[in-house]
Design an enzyme around this catalytic site. Structure first.
Site, PDB file in Angstrom:
ATOM      1  CG  HIS A  72      -3.396  11.789  45.480  1.00  0.00           C
ATOM      2  ND1 HIS A  72      -3.174  10.604  44.836  1.00  0.00           N
ATOM      3  CD2 HIS A  72      -4.387  11.545  46.376  1.00  0.00           C
ATOM      4  CE1 HIS A  72      -3.988   9.679  45.328  1.00  0.00           C
ATOM      5  NE2 HIS A  72      -4.745  10.231  46.243  1.00  0.00           N
ATOM      6  CE1 TYR A 200       0.763   8.263  37.595  1.00  0.00           C
ATOM      7  CE2 TYR A 200       0.537   7.433  35.356  1.00  0.00           C
ATOM      8  CZ  TYR A 200       0.090   8.240  36.376  1.00  0.00           C
ATOM      9  OH  TYR A 200      -1.015   9.028  36.187  1.00  0.00           O
ATOM     10  N   PRO A 292      -3.767   7.498  28.035  1.00  0.00           N
ATOM     11  CG  PRO A 292      -4.723   5.613  29.023  1.00  0.00           C
ATOM     12  CD  PRO A 292      -4.249   6.148  27.716  1.00  0.00           C
ATOM     13  CE  LYS A 296      -1.267  16.780  31.895  1.00  0.00           C
ATOM     14  NZ  LYS A 296      -1.690  16.844  33.296  1.00  0.00           N
ATOM     15  CE1 TYR A 384       0.346  12.062  36.331  1.00  0.00           C
ATOM     16  CE2 TYR A 384      -0.546  13.415  38.118  1.00  0.00           C
ATOM     17  CZ  TYR A 384      -0.516  12.225  37.413  1.00  0.00           C
ATOM     18  OH  TYR A 384      -1.355  11.201  37.770  1.00  0.00           O
TER      19      TYR A 384
END
Ligand code: APR
Ligand code: PHB
Length: 391
Positions: A72, A200, A292, A296, A384
């Site tokens: 991704h 998200y 979550p 991580k 991220y």
């Protein structure tokens, strides 16, 4: 039984460490309390940082990951009925890979059983004796009787509910903890993902996440109140709520399909310091838990194991314990950064159950800053995709 490194726990942390040690010529034994079928089926996360992918490659455990992992280029943030792409390669030069933790565990178990050091299932560690001595002993229950494993070193990779952390004397242990007033209802569905990258969403009714497991299987999550009962969430209610939270002004539809798994997970931040006492070292969830939202948990477990594998390799090669001495500090540096990032992402994206209007405005201001400023977006992307290992 006797071994150099006794590993308690056959989750991703314990299994990956065993691979690294095996390749370095260091013998070890893995004790796992559950059955093989149980550990291979447990649903967990699936977003791998580049460093995690590299570690699995280095361990020779990436054949299927290389073939089936979905690379991704970024994530999408949704709020105020708008979508915003955060482009990782442009901002950080890195990508992430979607590959389920269950698949990593299956791959590692298969390798271990084929040529690896012993991996005992249904072998539950009961206690660790003399962790301060040069030969600590793990007592465990296997095949109906209590047995002992005498080790040079013991690694507690037995997850949040394991026994290793409790072996630390109270005078040595420091714990830091934070609960959250919401949980995630997670589902697996037999339907192609409605997106190319993870979404998200800060929706009107709360947070939602669209993830995936393969081109044919979607993984989605909804913010729900703590202690929610999955039984109160029939399939149609879940899809309706997801569709409402992902809704944007513009063309986009959430495709629905049969739901094959449904569960509620509470959220917690937790860090235990230090990660070493005598000859006992903690790795992964045994030492730290993150909510979550930053994806991580697995990545932190893998970075602990990389540091630990290097430390054991150096000891084996040169006799030096230098890297074992710095293990706890090295890992905790990264653990606290991931704890901060996971906390910030969680706080920024979840609806406040008490409807605090000021906090709502703060969330929007943070999100707008990320979509308005390349620097702010780059900061999110750097965290991220994974901060570098600090060795
Ligand atoms: N004896 C032997 N094994 C034990 C014991 C015990 N007393 N207690 C727990 N275990 C086993 C569990 O059954 C489990 O298989 O230890 C393993 C720990 O695995 P995980 O919980 O998966 O933890 P870890 O390997 O650190 O992986 C971290 O898992 O929880 C997720 O989000 C987290 O993705 C992250 C990853
Ligand atoms: C998942 O795919 O399960 C997943 C992905 C990203 C997260 C959490 C979970 O932040």
């Amino acid at each position: 039984m006797r071994t150099t490194v006794g590993i308690i726990g056959g989750g991703p942390a314990g299994l990956l460490l065993a691979r690294f040690l095996h390749r370095a010529g260091i013998d070890c034994v893995v004790l796992e309390a559950r059955t093989r079928a149980y550990v291979e089926r447990r649903q967990r996360a699936g977003m791998l940082e580049q460093g995690t992918v590299d570690a699995l490659r280095e361990a020779g455990a990436a054949e299927r990951l290389n073939a089936e992992g979905l690379v991704h280029q970024g994530i999408e943030l949704r709020f105020d009925r708008e979508r915003h792409h955060i482009d990782f390669p442009t901002l950080t030069g890195r990508t992430v890979t979607i590959y389920a933790q269950t698949e990593i565990v299956k791959d590692l178990v298969a390798l271990q059983l084929a040529d690896g050091p012993p991996l005992l299932f249904e072998a539950e560690a009961l206690g660790i004796e003399k962790p301060e001595s040069a030969s600590p002993v793990v007592r465990f229950l296997h095949e109906g009787r209590e047995q002992t494993l005498t080790c040079d070193w013991v690694v507690g990779a037995d997850g949040f509910h394991g026994i290793s952390r409790d072996t630390f004397p109270a005078a040595v242990s420091r714990t830091y903890e934070r609960g959250y007033p919401y949980s995630w209802l997670g589902i697996l569905a037999d339907v192609a993902p409605s997106c190319e990258e993870l979404i998200y969403a800060r929706g009107r009714g709360g947070f939602a996440l669209h993830s995936m497991r393969s081109p044919h299987v979607s993984r989605l999550y909804l913010q729900v109140p703590n202690d929610s009962d999955p039984e109160d969430w029939p399939d149609d209610r879940i899809w309706d709520e997801l569709a409402a939270r992902f809704a944007i002004d513009g063309d986009w539809t959430l495709d629905r399909g049969p739901i094959t798994a449904k569960s509620v997970t509470p959220m917690r931040s937790f860090v235990h310091e230090p990660m070493r006492h005598g000859r006992l070292l903690l790795a992964g969830d045994a030492a730290h838990i993150v909510p979550p939202t930053g994806a991580k948990g697995l990545n932190l477990a893998v970075s602990d194991v990389r540091v630990l594998a290097r430390a054991f390799a150096e000891l084996h090669r040169t006799g030096s314990e230098r890297l074992l001495d710095t293990y706890s500090d090295t890992c905790l540096e990264r653990v606290w950064q991931a704890t901060r990032f996971s906390y910030d992402m969680t706080k920024m994206l979840h609806a406040q159950p008490d409807g605090d209007a000021f906090e709502n405005r703060m969330q929007l201001a943070r999100l707008r800053r990320i979509t308005a400023s390349r620097h702010a977006a780059a900061e999110l992307a750097a965290n991220y995709t994974g901060l570098p290992l600090m060795t």
